[in-house]
Design a protein around this motif. Structure first.
Motif, PDB file in Angstrom:
ATOM      1  N   SER A   1       0.446  -1.031  -0.100  1.00 56.15           N
ATOM      2  CA  SER A   1      -0.138   0.054  -0.002  1.00 56.15           C
ATOM      3  C   SER A   1       0.985   1.188   0.093  1.00 56.15           C
ATOM      4  N   ALA A   2       2.304   1.268   1.055  1.00 59.32           N
ATOM      5  CA  ALA A   2       2.470   2.254   0.773  1.00 59.32           C
ATOM      6  C   ALA A   2       3.459   2.479  -0.731  1.00 59.32           C
TER       7      ALA A   2
ATOM      8  N   TYR B   1      -3.218  -3.695  -5.838  1.00 57.74           N
ATOM      9  CA  TYR B   1      -3.517  -2.343  -4.929  1.00 57.74           C
ATOM     10  C   TYR B   1      -2.664  -1.138  -5.009  1.00 57.74           C
ATOM     11  N   LEU B   2      -1.829  -0.683  -6.142  1.00 58.75           N
ATOM     12  CA  LEU B   2      -1.031   0.173  -6.726  1.00 58.75           C
ATOM     13  C   LEU B   2      -2.575   0.616  -8.312  1.00 58.75           C
TER      14      LEU B   2
ATOM     15  N   LYS C   1       9.640  10.241  -1.449  1.00 55.44           N
ATOM     16  CA  LYS C   1       9.666  11.244   0.020  1.00 55.44           C
ATOM     17  C   LYS C   1       8.037  10.245   0.975  1.00 55.44           C
ATOM     18  N   ILE C   2       7.009  10.306  -0.152  1.00 60.77           N
ATOM     19  CA  ILE C   2       5.615   9.973   0.145  1.00 60.77           C
ATOM     20  C   ILE C   2       5.855   8.961   0.713  1.00 60.77           C
ATOM     21  N   CYS C   3       6.314   7.706  -0.109  1.00 59.05           N
ATOM     22  CA  CYS C   3       6.017   6.542   0.610  1.00 59.05           C
ATOM     23  C   CYS C   3       7.125   5.603   1.855  1.00 59.05           C
ATOM     24  N   THR C   4       8.499   6.302   1.205  1.00 58.54           N
ATOM     25  CA  THR C   4       9.067   6.610   2.534  1.00 58.54           C
ATOM     26  C   THR C   4       9.212   6.182   4.327  1.00 58.54           C
ATOM     27  N   PRO C   5       8.333   7.629   4.723  1.00 62.86           N
ATOM     28  CA  PRO C   5       7.640   7.750   5.519  1.00 62.86           C
ATOM     29  C   PRO C   5       6.374   5.979   6.003  1.00 62.86           C
TER      30      PRO C   5
END
Length: 482
Positions: free
Chosen positions: A77-78, A160-161, A266-270
């Motif tokens: 999902s991330a 999911y994607l 930047k969005i998915c790493t956290p």
């Protein structure tokens, strides 16, 4: 043109939306997503009931590795959101060519991530149940179940994607329909794969229904096959039928692009780090529950499945918030961004408060559907009634997080989730479990969810969680309106 499409167009062309328009749009986008979420949970209900009929040990063998499966799903999902949020921004700004470019990059990197997770999952499947402290009576089935699950991860990633790309471009209905179909397929596959062959009589004639009798492994295989079929349909409709993301509209390159990957990371790493840490916390919670015995493990697993029916409306509303906030950010409309976020959270909290009341009064009936074991039913009913009090604030955290993700704000919300889970839930669960067993674990869960909802509401109303610096405005947008 559907009513929601007309309202979404108002965001892009910067026309004014009334409060009624905003509420209508949130509801119209939420309902298909909520229905998809609920149908998925019904699938888990049926899965659990089918496996539950095999006995508590079979149920516990799946429950033992469920947190690890959530971790894999969370990572998928991330990765998906890293690219889908960019699509929401591009669609909101009217830059559809760049949105399709992001889709191409998402397919490349998403499938690569899915294959990587697949390999890791297969490698660790023999030892994972041992690491989690499972008993000798469930280790073998747990290992085989997780191995089959791992084989399906690339298809889960593709599904999911594609689903999140559909939603972020404004199409909530198709993912809902296809995910509902996936639930139906899962039930059908499970029926033929879990149980032994069965003889039936119809109008005096006897027939034998051939079935595989694979037990727990059949449940995993049925779910995997359902994901395979659905992922192909979801990705096909996205790439060749989507209104904005149809890749046949121009010749584009699948060559990796650093700028898109950088934004996605930047969005998915956290989010990915949060999911690993959160699911690690769930695994740690499993380690707390495992010594309490097979009945506690089964009750814990079934209660989580039962409760999930209550919080799916929150996730459905959160999906709508991600789409609407994302497109409002892309259109560079700050007041509308904040308004969509706050109204979405309010709607989510109202709906989940109602669901919490229903959970409290129908807890035993929900557990009775899932398992014939009376001891498991009674324990599960007790913990579900405790959890019912957390549903309103759980909704606040879910929908706030969805809004923050739509704005591309993932680092601080992820840190908030981690602090709440590790500092509040696990420490409290460990100490309370010593005295109250599984009931203590769920008391800790209730307290933690209330705390998490509170800090997310504080950030929503008083924090700075969106900015337009990295979003390039489309030259064709009109610069009037809210």
């Amino acid at each position: 043109m559907a009513a929601e499409d007309k309202l979404l167009d108002k965001i892009r062309i910067r026309q004014k939306l009334t409060l009624k328009d905003e509420i209508e749009l949130i509801i119209r986008l939420s309902i298909p997503s909520i229905l998809a979420q609920i149908s998925t949970i019904i699938m888990f209900y049926i899965d659990a009931a089918m496996v539950g009929s095999l006995g508590a040990a079979a149920s516990a063998s799946i429950g033992l590795v469920s947190s690890s499966m959530w971790m894999c799903g969370g990572l998928c999902s991330a990765v998906s959101m890293g690219f889908s949020v960019q699509v929401a921004h591009m669609v909101g700004g009217g830059d559809f060519v760049q949105a399709r470019n992001v889709l191409r990059q998402g397919l490349i990197y998403g499938l690569s991530a899915g294959l990587f997770l697949c390999v890791i999952g297969m490698i660790i499947s023999p030892v994972l149940p041992v690491w989690l402290g499972g008993g000798s009576d469930i280790i073998e089935n747990s290992s085989k179940y997780f191995f089959i699950f791992a084989l399906g991860i690339p298809f889960m990633q593709l599904n999911y994607l594609s689903a999140s790309m559909h939603r972020c471009s404004g199409n909530m209905r198709l993912p809902s329909i296809l995910n509902t179909m996936m639930c139906f397929l899962d039930v059908v596959f499970n029926y033929f794969l879990i149980f032994p062959s069965k003889e039936i009589d119809v109008l005096g004639l006897s027939f034998i229904i051939p079935r595989a009798d694979l037990g727990v492994q059949g449940a995993a295989l049925g779910t995997m096959l359902a994901f395979v079929v659905t992922s192909f349909l979801m990705s096909y409709t996205l790439c060749f039928k989507s209104k904005y993301l149809n890749l046949r509209q121009e010749k584009g390159s699948f060559k990796p692009q650093r700028s898109i990957l950088k934004k996605a990371l930047k969005i998915c790493t956290p989010m990915g780090a949060q999911n690993v840490a959160m699911c690690s916390a769930q695994i740690a919670s499993t380690l707390i529950v495992a010594p309490l015995g097979t009945i506690a493990i089964a009750a814990h697993s079934f209660a989580i499945t039962a409760e999930s029916l209550c919080y799916m409306p929150g996730y459905g509303t959160g999906d709508a918030a991600t789409t609407l906030v994302g497109q409002s950010v892309g259109a560079r409309r700050p007041k509308l961004t904040v308004s969509f976020a706050r109204i979405s959270v309010s709607i989510g909290m109202i709906v989940m408060t109602i669901m919490g009341v229903l959970l409290y009064f129908f807890a035993y009936d929900m557990m009775a559907i899932l398992t014939p074991d009376e001891a498991v039913r009674e324990l599960g009913t007790t913990v579900l009634r405790i959890e019912a009090f957390a549903e309103p604030m759980f909704a606040a955290s879910i929908v706030c997080y969805g809004a923050f993700v739509g704005a591309g704000d993932t680092f601080i919300p992820s840190a908030m989730n981690l602090f709440s889970m590790w500092a509040v839930r696990l420490t409290t669960a460990y100490f309370l479990s010593q005295e109250y067993g599984l009931v203590g674990v769920w008391i800790a869960m209730c307290l933690e969810l209330c705390f998490r909802g509170l800090i997310f509401l504080i950030r929503l109303f008083w924090g700075k969680w969106f900015k337009f610096d990295e979003i390039k405005p489309n030259k064709t947008t009109i610069s009037t309106a809210k």
